[in-house]
Every structure is written in structure tokens, then in C-alpha cells.
Enzyme design. Structure first.
Site, short mmCIF file in Angstrom:
data_model
loop_
_atom_site.label_atom_id
_atom_site.label_comp_id
_atom_site.label_asym_id
_atom_site.label_seq_id
_atom_site.Cartn_x
_atom_site.Cartn_y
_atom_site.Cartn_z
N ARG A 196 80.76 -7.08 -31.39
CA ARG A 196 80.35 -7.48 -30.06
C ARG A 196 80.18 -6.22 -29.21
O ARG A 196 80.78 -5.18 -29.50
CB ARG A 196 81.39 -8.40 -29.41
CG ARG A 196 81.66 -9.70 -30.17
CD ARG A 196 82.71 -10.51 -29.42
NE ARG A 196 83.00 -11.79 -30.07
CZ ARG A 196 84.01 -11.98 -30.91
NH1 ARG A 196 84.83 -10.98 -31.18
NH2 ARG A 196 84.21 -13.16 -31.47
N LYS A 220 88.21 -10.71 -29.03
CA LYS A 220 88.55 -11.66 -27.98
C LYS A 220 90.02 -12.07 -28.08
O LYS A 220 90.55 -12.23 -29.17
CB LYS A 220 87.66 -12.90 -28.08
CG LYS A 220 86.22 -12.67 -27.64
CD LYS A 220 85.45 -13.97 -27.64
CE LYS A 220 84.03 -13.77 -27.10
NZ LYS A 220 83.28 -15.04 -27.07
N HIS A 291 73.49 -8.64 -29.33
CA HIS A 291 73.97 -9.77 -30.12
C HIS A 291 72.98 -10.15 -31.22
O HIS A 291 73.36 -10.80 -32.19
CB HIS A 291 74.24 -10.97 -29.20
CG HIS A 291 75.59 -11.57 -29.40
ND1 HIS A 291 76.76 -10.88 -29.16
CD2 HIS A 291 75.98 -12.79 -29.86
CE1 HIS A 291 77.79 -11.66 -29.44
NE2 HIS A 291 77.35 -12.81 -29.87
N ARG A 294 74.22 -8.54 -34.21
CA ARG A 294 75.40 -9.27 -34.72
C ARG A 294 74.96 -10.51 -35.49
O ARG A 294 75.48 -10.82 -36.56
CB ARG A 294 76.30 -9.64 -33.55
CG ARG A 294 77.55 -10.46 -33.92
CD ARG A 294 78.43 -10.59 -32.69
NE ARG A 294 79.42 -11.64 -32.80
CZ ARG A 294 80.64 -11.48 -33.31
NH1 ARG A 294 80.98 -10.31 -33.81
NH2 ARG A 294 81.50 -12.47 -33.35
N HIS A 317 85.63 -14.97 -35.51
CA HIS A 317 85.54 -16.35 -35.01
C HIS A 317 86.86 -17.07 -35.27
O HIS A 317 87.41 -16.97 -36.37
CB HIS A 317 84.41 -17.10 -35.71
CG HIS A 317 83.05 -16.66 -35.26
ND1 HIS A 317 81.90 -16.92 -35.99
CD2 HIS A 317 82.64 -15.98 -34.16
CE1 HIS A 317 80.86 -16.42 -35.36
NE2 HIS A 317 81.28 -15.84 -34.24
N TYR A 326 75.16 -19.93 -38.71
CA TYR A 326 74.36 -18.95 -39.43
C TYR A 326 73.85 -19.49 -40.76
O TYR A 326 72.89 -18.94 -41.32
CB TYR A 326 75.18 -17.68 -39.66
CG TYR A 326 75.52 -16.98 -38.38
CD1 TYR A 326 74.56 -16.31 -37.64
CD2 TYR A 326 76.82 -17.01 -37.88
CE1 TYR A 326 74.87 -15.69 -36.44
CE2 TYR A 326 77.15 -16.38 -36.69
CZ TYR A 326 76.17 -15.73 -35.98
OH TYR A 326 76.48 -15.11 -34.79
#
Length: 352
Positions: A196, A220, A291, A294, A317, A326
Site C-alpha cells: 500500500r 493496517k 493501488h 498492488r 488482508h 482478484y
């Protein structure tokens, strides 16, 4: 009913009281509070169009809900929300006297607005301003019936050739050679490890283990993860550290990996500008963002038969559901599985 009317003042007072509750009782950040309050603008406009006020002795929302007695309150709530959702999908909220856009709210916006409305109604019920209803409880299954199904947007993905073209364009971007080396290292690392932008910004020089070919990132929620780094990305970072940082010394002991023009840690906006400039220099689409690299990283891994759980871990994730999107864009992988498994896949007259 014009500006400055009693009904408008009453509505504003209710919203302000709720705003204070969000700040003082729920201790939410200023940005979150602002978003909650902004999401109530459509509700105020809709109620105004129906000549309903949030509070007050006449024409109030409570009077509307209790008009046919307590036994009909839940039905009146459901009718209100059903009509409100239909209105949201067809109308844009008015901002400063003009419509914000020409079409209705997106499905994703409606889902978010309903969540904010539920929080507000829970507050009003707790204060005794609205009658109780299980419809507004956090576990209510009825509310799910009113939420429009969100249209899933497939990630924007570049092909292998497009990624190579984008990265190679770093040497064609305007600026001195050290900046070009830095930009190439940024592009290589974004694609090689699927970082990210915030994670890339937070990298320090010790974050990369050149011997083990790994990068340690803080994702995150402050969760740390370790991701492999490709040889090309390592070579680009090495060249940048040896040659590209001349005259761009870090100003503190954190040793940030990527520096801006004045020697401070690079910020997210500058990285976004780097990717956009590379997209323009490469002749590709102008709507390529960090992104996008990514997304391409994840999709290309799945194209290469990577386990989705591994991809989930590499991306950071928390849920496999987020990673599964994806699989919808990994057409090459789907075609390969089909050719290997389907009994009719080798028929000459079969069109794929």
C-alpha cells in the site's frame, strides 16, 4: 419552507446534539464525526420533501410513526426506510442550493448512508425523541432487506507488458538522474511486493533485508508482515541508495527509505504523482494509481497458481473475502484450469 424556518432550526438542533454525542460519548475522530453528519444531509432533505421534521409538536417524525398507534410503528418505520432508499437511488442531495451530480446515489453510498442513519436513529430513540423499534438494533435482519446489493467493482489491473513499460518509463520522466532512480525503485517495489502507499511511505532503510530478499512493513491496524522482494526491485533500491540519495540526506535517525526533494520522508501524494507521471511518460492510461500496481501484483500471483491464502497474507488482508475479488480478474488462471480439467477442452470446435 424557506431557510431559517422553525422546522429547519429544530432539525439543526437535533443534528448538533447528535454531533456532540459522537465527539464526547463515542470519542470518534473529527473526520469520522464529519462523515456521520454529512451522511445525514440526504435524510434532512428527504424528510423536508415529505414535510416531516425530526422533532417538534406538529409534523414531526415521531407523529408520523405513531399516527396509527403503537402496533403500526414497525410497519411505519419499514415504509419510511423503503421509500427513503428509493429516493436515495433516484435523487442527489442538494449542496449549497444546487444538486451534487445528475443521477442518484450509488449503491455503496446508500449502504453507508443507511448505516449512519441507523446510528442516528438509535441515538434519537435512546433520547426518547423517537419510538422504540427492533428494526434499528445492530442485529436486525430486516434492515438487510432494504440495503441494495452493492455492485462489485473489479480491480484495475495492468498486464505484464504494461507493468514493464510503466517501470521502464521512470528513466524518461523529467528530473535529475537521482530522482529517476528513486522513482524506478518506488515503482519496482510497489509491484514486486504489492505494498500500500502508506506502507511504502513508512519504510525505513533497515526495513529491507537485502540478504534475505524480504521487506518488513507495518500495515493496517499496526500489524507487521514480512513480504518477499524481487531481484529487480532490490537492484533498483540498491542503485537508489548508492547513487540516488546524493544530496538527499535524512534529517532524523529513522532513516526513511524514500526521500522527497528536500530530504524529508516522502509523502503519499508525491508517490501518487510519481505513478501518474510514469503512466503519462509510458503512453499508458492516465488513470493508473499506486493501488493499480498492488492489484496487478495480486492478480499476477494468482495467474501463476499462487495459493489464495498466501496472496491474502502477502496483501495483509484480514479476510479471504477481500482477496477473492482478484480471482475474478485472473482469467489466465481460469482458462488454464479449464483446459486441464474439462473433458471437452481439447475439442477443435470448442471456442474459448
Amino acid at each position: 419552507m424557506g431557510p431559517g424556518s422553525k422546522r429547519e432550526l429544530e432539525t439543526t438542533a437535533s443534528i448538533r446534539e447528535y454531533q456532540l454525542h459522537l465527539k464526547a460519548q463515542r470519542n470518534l475522530s473529527p473526520n469520522t464525526v464529519r462523515n456521520y453528519i454529512s451522511d445525514l444531509n440526504p435524510l434532512q432533505e428527504y424528510l423536508s420533501s415529505q414535510r416531516i421534521s425530526l422533532t417538534g409538536p406538529n409534523g414531526s417524525l415521531r407523529s408520523f410513526l405513531e399516527e396509527h398507534g403503537s402496533s403500526e410503528i414497525n410497519r411505519r418505520y419499514r415504509s419510511l426506510i423503503r421509500d427513503y432508499v428509493a429516493w436515495l437511488l433516484a435523487h442527489r442531495v442538494t449542496v449549497s442550493g444546487s444538486r451534487a451530480g445528475r443521477s442518484g446515489h450509488s449503491r455503496a453510498s446508500v449502504v453507508r448512508i443507511l448505516a449512519s442513519t441507523r446510528s442516528f436513529f438509535q441515538f434519537m430513540i435512546a433520547n426518547g425523541d423517537l419510538p422504540m423499534s427492533h428494526l434499528w438494533s445492530d442485529r436486525s435482519s430486516i434492515m438487510k432487506q432494504f440495503k441494495p446489493k452493492r455492485q462489485q467493482r473489479l480491480p484495475d489491473v495492468l498486464s505484464h507488458k504494461e507493468v514493464a513499460l510503466l517501470i521502464d518509463s521512470a528513466s524518461e520522466m523529467p528530473g535529475p538522474v537521482p530522482i529517476q532512480q528513486r522513482n524506478r525503485a518506488i515503482l519496482e517495489l510497489l509491484y514486486s511486493s504489492g505494498l500500500r502507499v502508506s506502507e511504502l511511505v513508512g519504510l525505513n532503510v533497515p526495513s529491507i533485508s537485502f540478504d534475505d530478499r524480504l521487506v518488513r512493513v507495518l500495515g493496517k491496524g499496526g500489524k507487521e508482515r514480512i513480504i518477499p522482494v524481487g531481484q529487480k526491485a532490490l537492484a533498483a533500491v540498491t542503485a537508489y541508495l548508492k547513487e540516488g540519495r546524493v544530496g538527499l540526506r535524512p534529517r532524523n535517525n529513522d532513516e526513511p527509505l524514500f526521500l522527497g526533494r528536500k530530504g524529508a520522508r516522502i509523502n503519499q501524494r508525491e508517490i501518487q504523482r510519481v505513478v501518474r507521471a510514469a503512466a503519462i511518460a509510458s503512453g499508458l492510461r492516465h488513470d493508473i494509481h499506486p493501488h493499480t500496481l498492488r492489484h496487478s501484483f495480486a492478480t499476477h500471483l494468482l495467474d501463476g497458481d499462487a495459493d489464495i491464502r498466501i496472496v491474502q497474507e502477502l496483501l495483509g488482508h484480514s479476510s479471504p473475502t477481500t482477496t477473492q475479488v482478484y480471482t475474478h480478474v485472473s482469467r489466465a488462471a481460469a482458462r488454464k484450469v479449464y483446459l486441464q480439467a474439462h473433458p471437452l477442452a481439447n475439442r477443435k470446435d470448442l471456442a474459448l
